[in-house]
Design a protein around this motif. Structure first.
Motif, PDB file in Angstrom:
ATOM      1  N   ALA A  88     -10.809  -1.466   6.051  1.00 38.32           N
ATOM      2  CA  ALA A  88     -10.297  -2.779   6.429  1.00 38.32           C
ATOM      3  C   ALA A  88      -8.920  -3.041   5.810  1.00 38.32           C
ATOM      4  CB  ALA A  88     -11.282  -3.866   6.018  1.00 38.32           C
ATOM      5  N   PHE A  89      -8.797  -2.780   4.491  1.00 38.12           N
ATOM      6  CA  PHE A  89      -7.531  -3.060   3.809  1.00 38.12           C
ATOM      7  C   PHE A  89      -6.470  -2.007   4.129  1.00 38.12           C
ATOM      8  CE2 PHE A  89     -10.173  -5.750   1.017  1.00 38.12           C
ATOM      9  CZ  PHE A  89      -9.358  -6.869   0.918  1.00 38.12           C
ATOM     10  N   GLY A  90      -6.841  -0.728   4.004  1.00 38.19           N
ATOM     11  CA  GLY A  90      -5.849   0.335   4.139  1.00 38.19           C
ATOM     12  C   GLY A  90      -5.623   0.827   5.542  1.00 38.19           C
ATOM     13  N   SER A 111      12.369  -1.519   4.255  1.00 37.35           N
ATOM     14  CA  SER A 111      12.347  -0.286   3.466  1.00 37.35           C
ATOM     15  C   SER A 111      12.270  -0.593   1.979  1.00 37.35           C
ATOM     16  CB  SER A 111      13.607   0.537   3.770  1.00 37.35           C
ATOM     17  OG  SER A 111      13.665   1.694   2.961  1.00 37.35           O
ATOM     18  N   LEU A 112      13.016  -1.582   1.537  1.00 33.08           N
ATOM     19  CA  LEU A 112      13.021  -1.936   0.120  1.00 33.08           C
ATOM     20  C   LEU A 112      11.688  -2.542  -0.308  1.00 33.08           C
ATOM     21  CD1 LEU A 112      15.015  -1.867  -2.278  1.00 33.08           C
ATOM     22  CD2 LEU A 112      15.601  -4.224  -1.720  1.00 33.08           C
ATOM     23  N   LEU A 113      11.149  -3.409   0.525  1.00 33.29           N
ATOM     24  CA  LEU A 113       9.906  -4.100   0.176  1.00 33.29           C
ATOM     25  C   LEU A 113       8.708  -3.162   0.149  1.00 33.29           C
ATOM     26  CD1 LEU A 113      10.467  -7.368   2.207  1.00 33.29           C
ATOM     27  CD2 LEU A 113      10.175  -7.235  -0.265  1.00 33.29           C
ATOM     28  N   LEU A 114       8.757  -2.046   0.888  1.00 34.14           N
ATOM     29  CA  LEU A 114       7.642  -1.106   0.901  1.00 34.14           C
ATOM     30  C   LEU A 114       7.386  -0.494  -0.481  1.00 34.14           C
ATOM     31  CD1 LEU A 114       8.056   0.712   4.323  1.00 34.14           C
ATOM     32  CD2 LEU A 114       6.128  -0.699   3.587  1.00 34.14           C
ATOM     33  N   ASN A 115       8.379  -0.558  -1.373  1.00 33.36           N
ATOM     34  CA  ASN A 115       8.172  -0.062  -2.734  1.00 33.36           C
ATOM     35  C   ASN A 115       7.184  -0.913  -3.515  1.00 33.36           C
ATOM     36  OD1 ASN A 115      10.120   2.209  -2.869  1.00 33.36           O
ATOM     37  ND2 ASN A 115      11.608   0.600  -2.442  1.00 33.36           N
ATOM     38  N   LEU A 116       6.853  -2.076  -2.994  1.00 30.79           N
ATOM     39  CA  LEU A 116       5.901  -2.942  -3.677  1.00 30.79           C
ATOM     40  C   LEU A 116       4.499  -2.343  -3.702  1.00 30.79           C
ATOM     41  CD1 LEU A 116       6.967  -6.458  -2.319  1.00 30.79           C
ATOM     42  CD2 LEU A 116       7.340  -5.534  -4.615  1.00 30.79           C
ATOM     43  N   GLU A 117       4.226  -1.365  -2.820  1.00 29.86           N
ATOM     44  CA  GLU A 117       2.882  -0.771  -2.818  1.00 29.86           C
ATOM     45  C   GLU A 117       2.558  -0.130  -4.163  1.00 29.86           C
ATOM     46  OE1 GLU A 117       0.187   2.773  -0.809  1.00 29.86           O
ATOM     47  OE2 GLU A 117       2.112   2.263   0.094  1.00 29.86           O
ATOM     48  N   GLY A 118       3.496   0.673  -4.698  1.00 32.94           N
ATOM     49  CA  GLY A 118       3.257   1.300  -5.993  1.00 32.94           C
ATOM     50  C   GLY A 118       3.077   0.277  -7.081  1.00 32.94           C
ATOM     51  N   LEU A 119       3.901  -0.775  -7.065  1.00 30.77           N
ATOM     52  CA  LEU A 119       3.787  -1.828  -8.077  1.00 30.77           C
ATOM     53  C   LEU A 119       2.449  -2.549  -7.956  1.00 30.77           C
ATOM     54  CD1 LEU A 119       5.173  -3.425 -10.332  1.00 30.77           C
ATOM     55  CD2 LEU A 119       6.159  -4.908  -8.571  1.00 30.77           C
ATOM     56  N   ALA A 120       2.032  -2.829  -6.720  1.00 29.04           N
ATOM     57  CA  ALA A 120       0.753  -3.503  -6.507  1.00 29.04           C
ATOM     58  C   ALA A 120      -0.403  -2.641  -6.988  1.00 29.04           C
ATOM     59  CB  ALA A 120       0.573  -3.840  -5.026  1.00 29.04           C
ATOM     60  N   THR A 121      -0.355  -1.340  -6.685  1.00 28.91           N
ATOM     61  CA  THR A 121      -1.421  -0.428  -7.116  1.00 28.91           C
ATOM     62  C   THR A 121      -1.546  -0.408  -8.629  1.00 28.91           C
ATOM     63  OG1 THR A 121      -1.108   0.994  -5.176  1.00 28.91           O
ATOM     64  CG2 THR A 121      -2.218   1.970  -7.076  1.00 28.91           C
ATOM     65  N   MET A 122      -0.419  -0.259  -9.327  1.00 28.94           N
ATOM     66  CA  MET A 122      -0.446  -0.179 -10.783  1.00 28.94           C
ATOM     67  C   MET A 122      -0.865  -1.501 -11.423  1.00 28.94           C
ATOM     68  SD  MET A 122       2.843   2.248 -11.633  1.00 28.94           S
ATOM     69  CE  MET A 122       3.936   1.663 -10.340  1.00 28.94           C
ATOM     70  N   ILE A 124      -2.730  -3.977 -10.137  1.00 27.01           N
ATOM     71  CA  ILE A 124      -4.155  -4.235  -9.920  1.00 27.01           C
ATOM     72  C   ILE A 124      -5.004  -3.346 -10.825  1.00 27.01           C
ATOM     73  CG2 ILE A 124      -6.037  -4.066  -8.234  1.00 27.01           C
ATOM     74  CD1 ILE A 124      -3.930  -4.812  -6.082  1.00 27.01           C
ATOM     75  N   ALA A 125      -4.600  -2.079 -10.965  1.00 31.26           N
ATOM     76  CA  ALA A 125      -5.353  -1.156 -11.823  1.00 31.26           C
ATOM     77  C   ALA A 125      -5.358  -1.629 -13.266  1.00 31.26           C
ATOM     78  CB  ALA A 125      -4.759   0.250 -11.730  1.00 31.26           C
ATOM     79  N   ALA A 168       5.214  -7.611   2.255  1.00 32.97           N
ATOM     80  CA  ALA A 168       4.669  -7.712   0.900  1.00 32.97           C
ATOM     81  C   ALA A 168       3.144  -7.797   0.937  1.00 32.97           C
ATOM     82  CB  ALA A 168       5.254  -8.929   0.189  1.00 32.97           C
ATOM     83  N   ALA A 169       2.609  -8.523   1.918  1.00 30.51           N
ATOM     84  CA  ALA A 169       1.155  -8.612   2.067  1.00 30.51           C
ATOM     85  C   ALA A 169       0.557  -7.260   2.434  1.00 30.51           C
ATOM     86  CB  ALA A 169       0.799  -9.654   3.126  1.00 30.51           C
ATOM     87  N   ALA A 170       1.291  -6.477   3.263  1.00 30.49           N
ATOM     88  CA  ALA A 170       0.826  -5.132   3.601  1.00 30.49           C
ATOM     89  C   ALA A 170       0.748  -4.256   2.356  1.00 30.49           C
ATOM     90  CB  ALA A 170       1.767  -4.498   4.636  1.00 30.49           C
ATOM     91  N   CYS A 171       1.764  -4.348   1.511  1.00 30.40           N
ATOM     92  CA  CYS A 171       1.757  -3.563   0.268  1.00 30.40           C
ATOM     93  C   CYS A 171       0.610  -3.982  -0.650  1.00 30.40           C
ATOM     94  CB  CYS A 171       3.094  -3.722  -0.458  1.00 30.40           C
ATOM     95  SG  CYS A 171       4.480  -2.967   0.412  1.00 30.40           S
ATOM     96  N   LEU A 172       0.324  -5.283  -0.693  1.00 25.68           N
ATOM     97  CA  LEU A 172      -0.814  -5.754  -1.476  1.00 25.68           C
ATOM     98  C   LEU A 172      -2.117  -5.191  -0.926  1.00 25.68           C
ATOM     99  CD1 LEU A 172      -2.030  -7.547  -3.676  1.00 25.68           C
ATOM    100  CD2 LEU A 172      -1.999  -9.453  -2.036  1.00 25.68           C
ATOM    101  N   ALA A 173      -2.234  -5.165   0.415  1.00 24.23           N
ATOM    102  CA  ALA A 173      -3.441  -4.604   1.037  1.00 24.23           C
ATOM    103  C   ALA A 173      -3.604  -3.136   0.673  1.00 24.23           C
ATOM    104  CB  ALA A 173      -3.374  -4.773   2.560  1.00 24.23           C
ATOM    105  N   TRP A 174      -2.496  -2.377   0.689  1.00 21.98           N
ATOM    106  CA  TRP A 174      -2.573  -0.963   0.326  1.00 21.98           C
ATOM    107  C   TRP A 174      -2.833  -0.781  -1.174  1.00 21.98           C
ATOM    108  CZ3 TRP A 174       2.026  -0.452   4.027  1.00 21.98           C
ATOM    109  CH2 TRP A 174       1.568  -0.060   5.292  1.00 21.98           C
ATOM    110  N   GLY A 175      -2.321  -1.692  -1.993  1.00 23.31           N
ATOM    111  CA  GLY A 175      -2.622  -1.628  -3.419  1.00 23.31           C
ATOM    112  C   GLY A 175      -4.105  -1.841  -3.681  1.00 23.31           C
ATOM    113  N   ILE A 176      -4.692  -2.800  -2.962  1.00 22.05           N
ATOM    114  CA  ILE A 176      -6.146  -3.019  -3.070  1.00 22.05           C
ATOM    115  C   ILE A 176      -6.896  -1.798  -2.557  1.00 22.05           C
ATOM    116  CG2 ILE A 176      -8.069  -4.415  -2.206  1.00 22.05           C
ATOM    117  CD1 ILE A 176      -6.084  -6.786  -2.075  1.00 22.05           C
ATOM    118  N   ASP A 177      -6.446  -1.266  -1.429  1.00 21.42           N
ATOM    119  CA  ASP A 177      -7.055  -0.071  -0.843  1.00 21.42           C
ATOM    120  C   ASP A 177      -7.065   1.082  -1.845  1.00 21.42           C
ATOM    121  OD1 ASP A 177      -7.719   2.148   0.829  1.00 21.42           O
ATOM    122  OD2 ASP A 177      -5.623   2.377   1.379  1.00 21.42           O
TER     123      ASP A 177
END
Length: 356
Positions: A88-90, A111-122, A124-125, A168-177
């Protein structure tokens, strides 16, 4: 009390797995860019994920054919809610939010905002799931993220419009994923990636057809399937295996190197110029990588009694008995007795303890 026999034993196999995942995913970007000349973006997204699912399906059937199906733990009924959340998330929310966002903002901001995925992943962890972090890890992650930002910096500010918020919401979803996938990292990574590829690919492919997008040529179709198998499918399998050994924060940090890999491949494949941006990004990411590789998290720690199932060999943490000969690696439900010892470790399947 015991110690690791090698100073760098803790790096294997988690770090190589995470780096290989980043290399495959990053290298797939310039190849996918070439395919965009003949395939609609949404159709291509669907074909990449479906190619991953088909390729991994062949791998899965081949394992059954050679009798290696027991080397990984199967998904159990209790895993299905986690798997559904991951898909669902990823597989659904992330790609959908990204497409909606890209349609409403500039490509440079996206392109710049997509870097938020790594930040979101770290984040949340560390914050939600309590993975340990120290100054060296934070510095390394910051250097890698800074390199990614430099690489994608368009020379102007980021537009925080509706499209930017959706990305940014997409990156948050992938961070949760990414963090939820860690919950299933003890299970068969091929099956996890296969299911995710089928769902994500099927949805995007169906939506593209519903929009009246033309079906690509056989050559383009085969190329998309091959890129998807390696860049999405195999990369995701390696990512899940890295989660098993490193945890979400460290795997996410190493995986953030993917844009740099893609830029380097594009130099040769697309004949793009070597820019000061790329050199600076490489230096920043190399320093971050060195900080992570130099980490030595070493302290007395207690293993509580634990019973679980995953692929393993008989090492320091697996000294149980078997009836009859055993093929390494193998998977079965096994019990860990309480243990106190000291060695360098990451927050893997057996080291998810808290820190004071």
């Amino acid at each position: 009390m015991s110690r690791s026999g090698s100073r760098h034993a803790h790096l294997w196999p988690g770090v190589p797995l995470a780096l290989a995942a980043a290399v495959l995913f990053g290298a797939s970007a310039p190849f996918a860019k070439l395919l965009l000349d003949s395939i609609d973006p949404q159709m291509l997204a669907g074909l990449l994920y479906l190619g991953a699912a088909i390729g991994l399906g062949v791998v899965h059937l081949t394992r059954w054919g050679v009798g290696r199906e027991g080397s990984e733990a199967p998904l159990r009924r209790s895993d299905l809610p986690w798997l559904a959340a991951i898909v669902a998330f990823g597989g659904i929310a992330g790609p959908l939010l990204l497409m909606l966002g890209l349609a409403r903002t500039t490509a440079s901001s996206g392109s710049l905002l997509l870097n938020l995925e790594g930040l979101a992943t770290m984040t949340i962890a560390w914050v939600v799931f309590g993975e340990n972090v120290d100054r060296r890890l934070l510095s390394g992650a910051a250097a890698i993220l800074a390199g990614a930002l430099v690489l994608s910096w368009p020379g102007q500010g980021v537009r925080l419009d509706t499209g930017g918020l959706l990305i940014a919401a997409a990156c948050l979803a992938w961070g949760i994923d990414n963090n939820l996938t860690r919950k299933l990292s003890s299970a068969d990574p091929v099956v996890i990636a296969l299911v995710k590829g089928m769902v994500a690919g099927g949805i995007n492919f169906a939506l593209a057809l519903a929009r009246g997008v033309a079906f690509p040529s056989a050559a383009a179709l085969g190329a998309a399937a091959a890129v998807g198998f390696l860049g999405i499918g195999v990369s995701l399998v390696l990512f899940v295996l890295a989660l098993r050994h490193l945890g979400s924060a460290r795997t996410g940090a190493y995986f953030s190197l993917a844009p740099f890999v893609g830029a380097v491949v594009a130099l040769a494949l697309l004949h793009e110029a070597l820019t000061p941006q790329l050199v600076m990004a490489g230096l920043l990411m190399a320093s971050g990588l060195w900080l992570h590789l130099a980490e030595r998290h070493d302290h007395d720690h207690v293993h509580e009694a634990l019973e679980h199932e995953h692929s393993h060999v008989h090492d320091e943490h697996h000294r149980h008995a078997h009836d009859g000969p055993v093929v390494e690696a193998h998977s079965h439900r096994h019990r860990h007795e309480p243990m106190l010892h000291k060695h360098v470790h990451y927050p893997d399947l057996h080291h998810r303890h808290g820190h004071g």
